[in-house]
Design a protein around this motif. Sequence first.
Motif, PDB file in Angstrom:
ATOM      1  N   LEU A 159      54.250 123.432  39.876  1.00  0.00           N
ATOM      2  CA  LEU A 159      52.860 123.569  39.455  1.00  0.00           C
ATOM      3  C   LEU A 159      51.980 124.079  40.583  1.00  0.00           C
ATOM      4  O   LEU A 159      51.064 124.863  40.360  1.00  0.00           O
ATOM      5  N   GLN A 160      52.247 123.618  41.803  1.00  0.00           N
ATOM      6  CA  GLN A 160      51.455 124.074  42.938  1.00  0.00           C
ATOM      7  C   GLN A 160      51.602 125.568  43.157  1.00  0.00           C
ATOM      8  O   GLN A 160      50.649 126.245  43.550  1.00  0.00           O
ATOM      9  N   ARG A 161      52.789 126.100  42.897  1.00  0.00           N
ATOM     10  CA  ARG A 161      53.012 127.549  43.061  1.00  0.00           C
ATOM     11  C   ARG A 161      52.364 128.344  41.927  1.00  0.00           C
ATOM     12  O   ARG A 161      51.930 129.473  42.117  1.00  0.00           O
ATOM     13  N   GLN A 162      52.301 127.739  40.729  1.00  0.00           N
ATOM     14  CA  GLN A 162      51.835 128.470  39.559  1.00  0.00           C
ATOM     15  C   GLN A 162      50.426 128.064  39.115  1.00  0.00           C
ATOM     16  O   GLN A 162      49.936 128.573  38.116  1.00  0.00           O
ATOM     17  N   LEU A 163      49.790 127.154  39.859  1.00  0.00           N
ATOM     18  CA  LEU A 163      48.561 126.541  39.359  1.00  0.00           C
ATOM     19  C   LEU A 163      47.455 127.552  39.096  1.00  0.00           C
ATOM     20  O   LEU A 163      46.777 127.493  38.075  1.00  0.00           O
ATOM     21  N   VAL A 164      47.250 128.487  40.014  1.00  0.00           N
ATOM     22  CA  VAL A 164      46.138 129.431  39.876  1.00  0.00           C
ATOM     23  C   VAL A 164      46.257 130.231  38.588  1.00  0.00           C
ATOM     24  O   VAL A 164      45.320 130.280  37.779  1.00  0.00           O
ATOM     25  N   ASP A 165      47.423 130.841  38.363  1.00  0.00           N
ATOM     26  CA  ASP A 165      47.607 131.640  37.148  1.00  0.00           C
ATOM     27  C   ASP A 165      47.554 130.773  35.901  1.00  0.00           C
ATOM     28  O   ASP A 165      46.949 131.150  34.887  1.00  0.00           O
ATOM     29  N   TYR A 166      48.184 129.585  35.970  1.00  0.00           N
ATOM     30  CA  TYR A 166      48.218 128.709  34.803  1.00  0.00           C
ATOM     31  C   TYR A 166      46.817 128.250  34.415  1.00  0.00           C
ATOM     32  O   TYR A 166      46.411 128.343  33.249  1.00  0.00           O
ATOM     33  N   GLU A 167      46.042 127.786  35.408  1.00  0.00           N
ATOM     34  CA  GLU A 167      44.722 127.239  35.114  1.00  0.00           C
ATOM     35  C   GLU A 167      43.765 128.337  34.647  1.00  0.00           C
ATOM     36  O   GLU A 167      42.959 128.126  33.746  1.00  0.00           O
ATOM     37  N   ARG A 168      43.871 129.499  35.251  1.00  0.00           N
ATOM     38  CA  ARG A 168      43.003 130.607  34.832  1.00  0.00           C
ATOM     39  C   ARG A 168      43.329 131.033  33.404  1.00  0.00           C
ATOM     40  O   ARG A 168      42.435 131.277  32.593  1.00  0.00           O
ATOM     41  N   THR A 169      44.616 131.094  33.080  1.00  0.00           N
ATOM     42  CA  THR A 169      45.028 131.470  31.726  1.00  0.00           C
ATOM     43  C   THR A 169      44.555 130.454  30.706  1.00  0.00           C
ATOM     44  O   THR A 169      44.052 130.813  29.630  1.00  0.00           O
ATOM     45  N   LYS A 170      44.707 129.163  31.027  1.00  0.00           N
ATOM     46  CA  LYS A 170      44.279 128.116  30.111  1.00  0.00           C
ATOM     47  C   LYS A 170      42.770 128.153  29.895  1.00  0.00           C
ATOM     48  O   LYS A 170      42.284 127.984  28.773  1.00  0.00           O
ATOM     49  N   PHE A 171      42.017 128.396  30.974  1.00  0.00           N
ATOM     50  CA  PHE A 171      40.564 128.450  30.817  1.00  0.00           C
ATOM     51  C   PHE A 171      40.159 129.674  30.002  1.00  0.00           C
ATOM     52  O   PHE A 171      39.195 129.622  29.238  1.00  0.00           O
ATOM     53  N   GLN A 172      40.899 130.759  30.154  1.00  0.00           N
ATOM     54  CA  GLN A 172      40.623 131.946  29.336  1.00  0.00           C
ATOM     55  C   GLN A 172      40.817 131.639  27.853  1.00  0.00           C
ATOM     56  O   GLN A 172      40.015 132.038  27.005  1.00  0.00           O
ATOM     57  N   GLU A 173      41.866 130.863  27.544  1.00  0.00           N
ATOM     58  CA  GLU A 173      42.114 130.461  26.157  1.00  0.00           C
ATOM     59  C   GLU A 173      40.982 129.570  25.648  1.00  0.00           C
ATOM     60  O   GLU A 173      40.553 129.687  24.496  1.00  0.00           O
ATOM     61  N   ILE A 174      40.510 128.664  26.505  1.00  0.00           N
ATOM     62  CA  ILE A 174      39.391 127.805  26.126  1.00  0.00           C
ATOM     63  C   ILE A 174      38.152 128.644  25.838  1.00  0.00           C
ATOM     64  O   ILE A 174      37.430 128.416  24.858  1.00  0.00           O
ATOM     65  N   LEU A 175      37.910 129.634  26.673  1.00  0.00           N
ATOM     66  CA  LEU A 175      36.738 130.488  26.516  1.00  0.00           C
ATOM     67  C   LEU A 175      36.810 131.308  25.233  1.00  0.00           C
ATOM     68  O   LEU A 175      35.793 131.558  24.584  1.00  0.00           O
ATOM     69  N   GLU A 176      38.003 131.716  24.871  1.00  0.00           N
ATOM     70  CA  GLU A 176      38.166 132.470  23.630  1.00  0.00           C
ATOM     71  C   GLU A 176      37.899 131.591  22.416  1.00  0.00           C
ATOM     72  O   GLU A 176      37.363 132.055  21.405  1.00  0.00           O
TER      73      GLU A 176
END
Length: 518
Positions: free
Chosen positions: A237-254
């Motif tokens: 998760l530490q290696r993938q956190l930035v992409d994962y969290e940004r993607t999830k927030f993008q989904e929330i925004l949509e």
Amino acid sequence: MPFNDEKRSVNDDPTSDSDSSRMSESTASLSDYECSRQSFTSDSSSKSSSPASTSPPRVVTFDEVMAAARNISNMTLAHEIAVNENFHIKQGALPENSLAGRVKHIVHQAFWDHLEAELNEDPPEYEHAIKLFEEIRETLLSFLTPGGNRLRTQISEVLDTDLIRQQAEHHAVDIQGLANYVISTMGKLCAPVRDDDIKELKATGNIVELLRQIFHVLDLMKIDMVNFTIKSLRPHLQRQLVDYERTKFQEILEETPSALDVTKEWIKESVNEELFSLSENASSPGAESSSRPNLSPTTVLNNSYLKLLQWDYRKKELPETLMTDGSRLQELTERLNQLKVIACLSLITTNMVGTLIEGLPELSDRLKRISTVLLEGMNKETFNLQEALNSVGLQTCVEVNKSLAERGLSTLSPEIQANLIGQLSSIAEGNPICSLIDKRIHLYMKSLLGLPSHQKCMPPIPGGLNVIQSELETLGSQYANIVNLNKQVYGPFYANILRKLLFLEEGGRTADTDSPSN
């Protein structure tokens, strides 16, 4: 244990401090270059943050709201696992005297009493006991790794409920022997932290109580397994956190177009403050006039982050992009407030009696410890700051007089003691020294945000803060790590907001730039 066929302590930490530091160092800040006019006018920012079109607002369905809620939950959990090395699952327990707790106890006790009555019948009734062993078998099998085929086969054969039922029909079932096998198997699968629990199981004589405790220990083992999985997942998760969290927030925004409203207001407030400050400087004598102030996006964003250090977390809503770090930021702010008061107390004491206690570092450390203890919990609403400061003043006088007496010097006069206590107590009502300390801490935190994220050395501590230097550096490092990671994750969203606030829109309009309110 079922974790790579090895016993591991549930308290072992798989990530080292160096791993954590590498993670924080990898978070890049939003530089002026990245926020240049060219980047703001490009399509690199989040698509959901694009300027609103003239089409009517989209109706959000209940399913979309629930999907957004699930995304928020998943993103928050992933963020907590990645950044909080101490995150783990605890066994839930209802309050002992609560209605739910009493009902649960009564129901469970009734079940075990019924089981005991069945086993004491002549001949014994084993149906409920067999169902318990069936549940135990499935739990034990769930602990096994894919490679544990031999043990899987053995558990399935020994705890074969059809076979146990046939044995019960012929009065040949050995309940105690089955329980002993279960305990032995649990001993092979459990974490070392459960070894004492296994020993207690072996010493339990009553079969019903034994089965009851077996289920209790199995519940603990389930939690152990979840926590081990969390620890195993954390490095990924530490290696993938930035992409994962940004993607999830993008989904929330949509799903929820208004998911950035508070964030926009948070940044807009900083823009207005910076514009107001520049306009005041421009109106001062000798200043060059400019038709339009030129704001740095990085300065605006850093000013927004600095506002979090004075945030009212009980009454004021956090920006949506910072919700995952809300508890950390609140704790950090509360600790910083305590450090401010300690620094003020130290500076006032030094100004008033510094010549008398000069060359006594152990006294300064003792006074600092006393202040820290008496100010513990100062951020709680029920805390009486005035009373605590009076106690600090009294204890300070006691400790100073004690040190002076040990050196054969005259103790403080009653007038000096009263003046010192009064000065220390005045912190609660506002004091010029408090304003000075607050400005210097603000300057220190601002300088931290201006450092490159990969730079390890800390900026110099401003004068008057030496007494809290180590604590302030630790706290500042944690604060900078939170900010740098947040910039890395939400940079595209911030960029789009800043583009609309700082640069001309198509119609030639600029953002509302009313002077900031106090």
